[in-house]
Design a protein around this motif. Structure first.
Motif, short mmCIF file in Angstrom:
data_model
loop_
_atom_site.label_atom_id
_atom_site.label_comp_id
_atom_site.label_asym_id
_atom_site.label_seq_id
_atom_site.Cartn_x
_atom_site.Cartn_y
_atom_site.Cartn_z
N CYS A 152 4.31 15.48 -0.30
CA CYS A 152 5.66 15.35 -0.08
C CYS A 152 4.97 13.84 -0.03
N GLY A 153 6.71 13.45 0.51
CA GLY A 153 6.23 11.50 0.70
C GLY A 153 5.70 11.58 2.23
N ASN A 154 4.88 10.99 1.92
CA ASN A 154 4.20 10.90 3.59
C ASN A 154 5.23 9.80 4.23
N HIS A 155 5.99 10.49 5.31
CA HIS A 155 6.96 9.36 6.07
C HIS A 155 6.20 9.35 6.90
N GLU A 156 5.38 9.81 7.73
CA GLU A 156 4.68 9.42 8.67
C GLU A 156 4.12 7.62 8.30
N HIS A 157 3.69 7.47 7.56
CA HIS A 157 3.04 5.90 7.27
C HIS A 157 4.35 4.98 6.95
N ASP A 158 5.70 5.32 6.40
CA ASP A 158 6.56 5.23 6.58
C ASP A 158 6.96 4.50 8.48
N GLU A 159 6.94 5.57 8.87
CA GLU A 159 7.62 5.62 9.93
C GLU A 159 6.27 4.51 10.87
N LEU A 160 4.98 4.66 10.73
CA LEU A 160 4.63 3.95 11.54
C LEU A 160 4.45 2.45 11.17
N LEU A 161 4.57 2.30 10.73
CA LEU A 161 4.58 0.82 9.53
C LEU A 161 6.14 0.48 11.08
N HIS A 164 0.10 12.42 13.56
CA HIS A 164 0.16 12.60 11.54
C HIS A 164 -2.06 12.62 11.07
N LEU A 165 -2.46 12.98 11.96
CA LEU A 165 -3.87 13.38 12.03
C LEU A 165 -4.36 14.89 12.14
N GLU A 166 -4.00 14.91 13.03
CA GLU A 166 -2.94 16.38 13.73
C GLU A 166 -2.43 17.43 12.83
N GLU A 167 -2.06 17.04 12.03
CA GLU A 167 -0.93 17.23 10.72
C GLU A 167 -1.43 17.74 9.31
N ILE A 168 -2.29 16.67 9.13
CA ILE A 168 -3.32 16.51 7.69
C ILE A 168 -4.22 17.90 8.22
N GLU A 169 -5.02 17.95 9.68
CA GLU A 169 -5.56 18.58 9.69
C GLU A 169 -5.21 20.10 9.61
N ALA A 173 -5.43 12.99 -7.08
CA ALA A 173 -6.74 12.21 -6.68
C ALA A 173 -6.82 11.15 -6.06
N ALA A 174 -5.09 10.58 -7.27
CA ALA A 174 -4.91 9.11 -6.88
C ALA A 174 -4.45 8.96 -5.50
N TRP A 175 -3.53 9.75 -4.93
CA TRP A 175 -2.85 10.49 -3.93
C TRP A 175 -3.31 10.64 -2.76
N ILE A 176 -4.59 10.90 -2.84
CA ILE A 176 -5.13 11.48 -0.97
C ILE A 176 -6.12 10.00 -1.20
N ARG A 177 -6.81 9.99 -2.71
CA ARG A 177 -7.49 7.99 -2.09
C ARG A 177 -6.49 7.28 -1.33
N LEU A 178 -5.48 7.19 -2.12
CA LEU A 178 -4.33 5.75 -1.05
C LEU A 178 -4.35 6.49 -0.18
N GLY A 179 -3.83 7.63 0.72
CA GLY A 179 -3.67 7.50 1.31
C GLY A 179 -4.95 7.50 2.27
N ALA A 191 0.40 -1.25 0.06
CA ALA A 191 0.19 0.01 -0.37
C ALA A 191 0.80 0.95 -0.11
N LEU A 192 1.76 0.88 0.76
CA LEU A 192 2.81 2.17 0.58
C LEU A 192 3.76 2.10 -0.49
N ASP A 193 3.91 1.52 -1.18
CA ASP A 193 4.64 1.24 -2.69
C ASP A 193 3.60 2.27 -3.32
N GLU A 194 2.44 1.74 -3.36
CA GLU A 194 1.32 2.47 -4.32
C GLU A 194 1.27 3.68 -3.82
N GLU A 195 1.44 4.69 -2.77
CA GLU A 195 0.73 5.81 -2.46
C GLU A 195 1.84 6.32 -3.07
N GLU A 196 3.07 5.90 -2.62
CA GLU A 196 4.32 6.62 -3.06
C GLU A 196 4.49 7.20 -4.95
#
Length: 259
Positions: free
Chosen positions: A206-215, A233-238, A158-164, A144-149
């Motif tokens: 930007c690359g979603n490093h927090e998803h990688d860090e979470l994994l 992560h969610l606070e940063e998005i907001e 659009a795909a980036w938001i959806r895959l996130g 999933a992370l590879d697809e998002e990247e």
């Protein structure tokens, strides 16, 4: 023998129905391919509207006229209504009685409520993911992370938001709690629209490093660290949301061009 031939011919006419992949290539059998064709267009309309909203081409409040869809896609109103109903179910559009459909306009208050709810639920999801994690689960998260990247590198916002959003839905699935998972389906759908509406269109992907860090924290089974990170992560998005609306509205035909 000659009497059996007529009995065999109808069976040969029906055999394509056993293989759905061949259905759209059978123009001599209009009824069943027609249904399949309508379903395919239904999905095309749904995907086109989602992509147009996520890429800021259809701003909130844009009216989605059935007649325009019928003309653009050369389909019946029944097919268009099915697509609009699905969009309404996913909170992308609002269906107004006797006034048609419009792109949903989530308020700033709704945006805050959605992210508050997500933080509360995802705080519970992450420990469950760690409890149930397996090598196969890790593999799915990495994919999933590879697809998002890949979407980010290709500039497909659009795909980036959806895959996130799908990354978070995958975590909800791996948590093994179907009730939380159902809540997340609605919340991710709503927050994806909120991000598309309120995040500045010029914001770099930007690359979603927090998803990688979470994994990485999930692999270490660090419940406290992973829970703290998902909240941050969610606070940063907001915090990145810009509570404004685009200045110019495109026509439906312009917004869906090429989608």
């Amino acid at each position: 023998m000659t009497k059996q031939a007529p009995a065999e011919r109808p069976r040969s006419h029906r055999t394509p129905e056993a293989d759905p992949a061949e259905g759209t290539n059978q123009p001599t059998r209009p009824r069943q391919p027609g249904k399949r064709g309508a379903a395919a267009v239904d999905l095309r309309i749904y995907s086109a509207v989602v992509n147009a909203v996520m890429s800021h081409r259809l701003p909130p409040g844009t009216r989605l006229g059935e007649a325009e869809f019928c003309e653009l896609y050369e389909v019946s109103r029944t097919t268009v209504r099915k697509a609009l109903q699905r969009l309404a179910h996913d909170h992308i559009v609002v269906l107004r009685p006797n006034r048609g459909a419009v792109v949903a306009s989530p308020s700033p208050e709704e945006a805050r409520d959605v992210f508050t709810a997500r933080r509360a639920i995802e705080r519970e999801i992450v420990p469950l993911v760690i409890r149930h994690i397996t090598p196969a689960s890790i593999k799915r998260i990495r994919a999933a992370l590879d697809e998002e990247e890949a979407a980010r590198r290709n500039g497909d916002r659009a795909a980036w938001i959806r895959l996130g959003g799908e990354f978070h839905l995958l975590l909800a699935e791996l948590a093994g709690n179907t009730v939380l998972q159902r809540f997340m389906v609605e919340l991710v759908s709503r927050s994806s629209l909120i991000i598309a509406v309120y995040e500045n269109p010029g914001t770099p992907m930007c690359g979603n490093h927090e998803h990688d860090e979470l994994l990485a924290l999930i692999e270490k089974k660090d419940v406290e660290g992973a829970t703290r990170l998902i909240e941050h992560h969610l606070e940063e998005i907001e915090a990145r949301l810009h509570l404004g609306t685009p200045e110019r509205k495109l026509s439906l035909a312009e917004a869906l061009a090429g989608l």
